[in-house]
Motif scaffolding. Structure first.
Motif, short mmCIF file in Angstrom:
data_model
loop_
_atom_site.label_atom_id
_atom_site.label_comp_id
_atom_site.label_asym_id
_atom_site.label_seq_id
_atom_site.Cartn_x
_atom_site.Cartn_y
_atom_site.Cartn_z
N GLY A 137 0.82 -1.20 0.00
CA GLY A 137 0.00 0.00 0.00
C GLY A 137 0.86 1.26 0.00
N ASP A 139 1.05 3.77 1.99
CA ASP A 139 1.52 4.29 3.27
C ASP A 139 2.68 3.51 3.86
OD1 ASP A 139 -0.53 6.15 3.12
OD2 ASP A 139 -1.91 4.98 4.35
N ASP A 140 3.14 2.47 3.18
CA ASP A 140 4.23 1.65 3.69
C ASP A 140 5.55 2.43 3.71
OD1 ASP A 140 4.57 -1.64 3.96
OD2 ASP A 140 6.43 -0.60 3.46
N GLU A 155 -5.81 0.98 -3.09
CA GLU A 155 -6.88 -0.01 -3.01
C GLU A 155 -7.76 0.03 -4.26
OE1 GLU A 155 -10.19 -1.67 0.16
OE2 GLU A 155 -9.20 0.24 0.56
N GLU A 172 -6.54 -5.66 4.77
CA GLU A 172 -5.61 -4.53 4.72
C GLU A 172 -4.89 -4.42 6.06
OE1 GLU A 172 -5.46 0.32 3.85
OE2 GLU A 172 -7.39 -0.72 3.98
N GLN A 173 -3.57 -4.30 6.00
CA GLN A 173 -2.76 -4.05 7.19
C GLN A 173 -2.17 -2.65 7.04
OE1 GLN A 173 0.92 -6.27 7.40
NE2 GLN A 173 1.17 -5.95 9.58
N ASN A 174 -2.40 -1.78 8.01
CA ASN A 174 -1.86 -0.42 7.97
C ASN A 174 -1.51 -0.03 9.40
OD1 ASN A 174 -1.17 2.20 7.33
ND2 ASN A 174 -2.99 2.60 6.11
N GLU A 175 -0.30 -0.41 9.82
CA GLU A 175 0.08 -0.22 11.22
C GLU A 175 1.60 -0.27 11.41
OE1 GLU A 175 -1.93 -3.55 12.91
OE2 GLU A 175 -0.46 -4.99 12.20
N HIS A 186 6.65 0.93 9.28
CA HIS A 186 5.20 1.02 9.12
C HIS A 186 4.80 0.10 7.97
CE1 HIS A 186 1.27 2.92 9.75
NE2 HIS A 186 1.10 2.64 8.46
N TRP A 187 3.91 -0.82 8.26
CA TRP A 187 3.44 -1.77 7.27
C TRP A 187 2.11 -1.30 6.67
CZ3 TRP A 187 6.45 -5.78 5.87
CH2 TRP A 187 7.46 -6.18 6.75
N HIS A 188 2.04 -1.32 5.35
CA HIS A 188 0.76 -1.08 4.68
C HIS A 188 0.70 -2.05 3.51
CE1 HIS A 188 -2.25 1.76 2.46
NE2 HIS A 188 -2.86 0.78 3.11
N SER A 189 -0.20 -3.02 3.61
CA SER A 189 -0.32 -4.00 2.54
C SER A 189 -1.75 -4.49 2.42
CB SER A 189 0.62 -5.19 2.78
OG SER A 189 0.22 -5.90 3.93
#
Length: 197
Positions: A137, A139-140, A155, A172-175, A186-189
């Protein structure tokens, strides 16, 4: 060995003891086609390859990193149902497949080539076959200025890629979190499991 190779070697040393990804098991169980061919895109140390071979698939595994391919050759020897290649997403020759997995590999595709790569993957997948993998994503942490190419995608863009599929799972992982080597990130996937229609 350059610093990039050292980092990959450290990653692979940790990955050798890792079990197959749950997405891979889900994909194999959902395969509604008669095609018992699987492709592992970015096969790494072969945990998903091992699982798929146990399920009697003919497995085509490829990785752009020669260290990964070498480790898989050591791990599996001359297994008659395994075909290993040192290749990138855009030069691998995709056979028709009932299962295609891309766990933590499409994140590192050449961004300008992601659309063409996806077309090759989705074309190789037969009707009733299953794709399982994840995408980066925007934001990663690694979406910009990473040491190698990354392919962040929104997305909305991703949803367009799956118009010919029935989505079974979409997460969705965004953290904030840590890398496998213990560094903050920071993971965003987006994780997707989908059946080709």
């Amino acid at each position: 060995m350059n610093s990039n190779d050292v980092i990959w070697r450290q990653y692979y040393d940790k990955a050798l003891s890792r079990p197959h990804h749950p997405r891979t098991a889900q994909a194999a169980s959902l395969n509604q086609s008669d095609c018992m061919v699987a492709i592992d895109c970015g096969c790494g140390t072969g945990s998903d390859v091992d699982y798929l071979l146990d399920r009697k698939y003919q497995v085509h595994g490829f990785d752009i990193n020669p260290v990964a391919v070498s480790l898989c050759k050591q791990r599996f020897g001359n297994h008659p149902s395994l075909h290993l290649s040192e290749a990138s997403f855009d030069d691998f020759e995709y056979p028709e497949a009932g299962v295609i997995v891309a766990n933590s590999s499409l994140l590192f595709a050449e961004p300008k080539k992601l659309s063409a790569i996806w077309k090759r993957i989705s074309t190789a997948l037969v009707k009733g076959g299953v794709f399982a993998g994840n995408f980066m994503g925007p934001d990663d942490t690694w979406a910009t200025n990473y040491r190698s190419s990354t392919a962040p995608i929104s997305e909305k863009q991703l949803q367009k890629m799956f118009t010919e599929f029935e989505i079974v799972r979409w997460d969705e992982q965004n953290e904030a979190g840590m890398t496998s080597l213990g560094r903050p990130k920071h993971w965003h996937s987006f994780s997707v499991t989908a059946i080709k229609r």
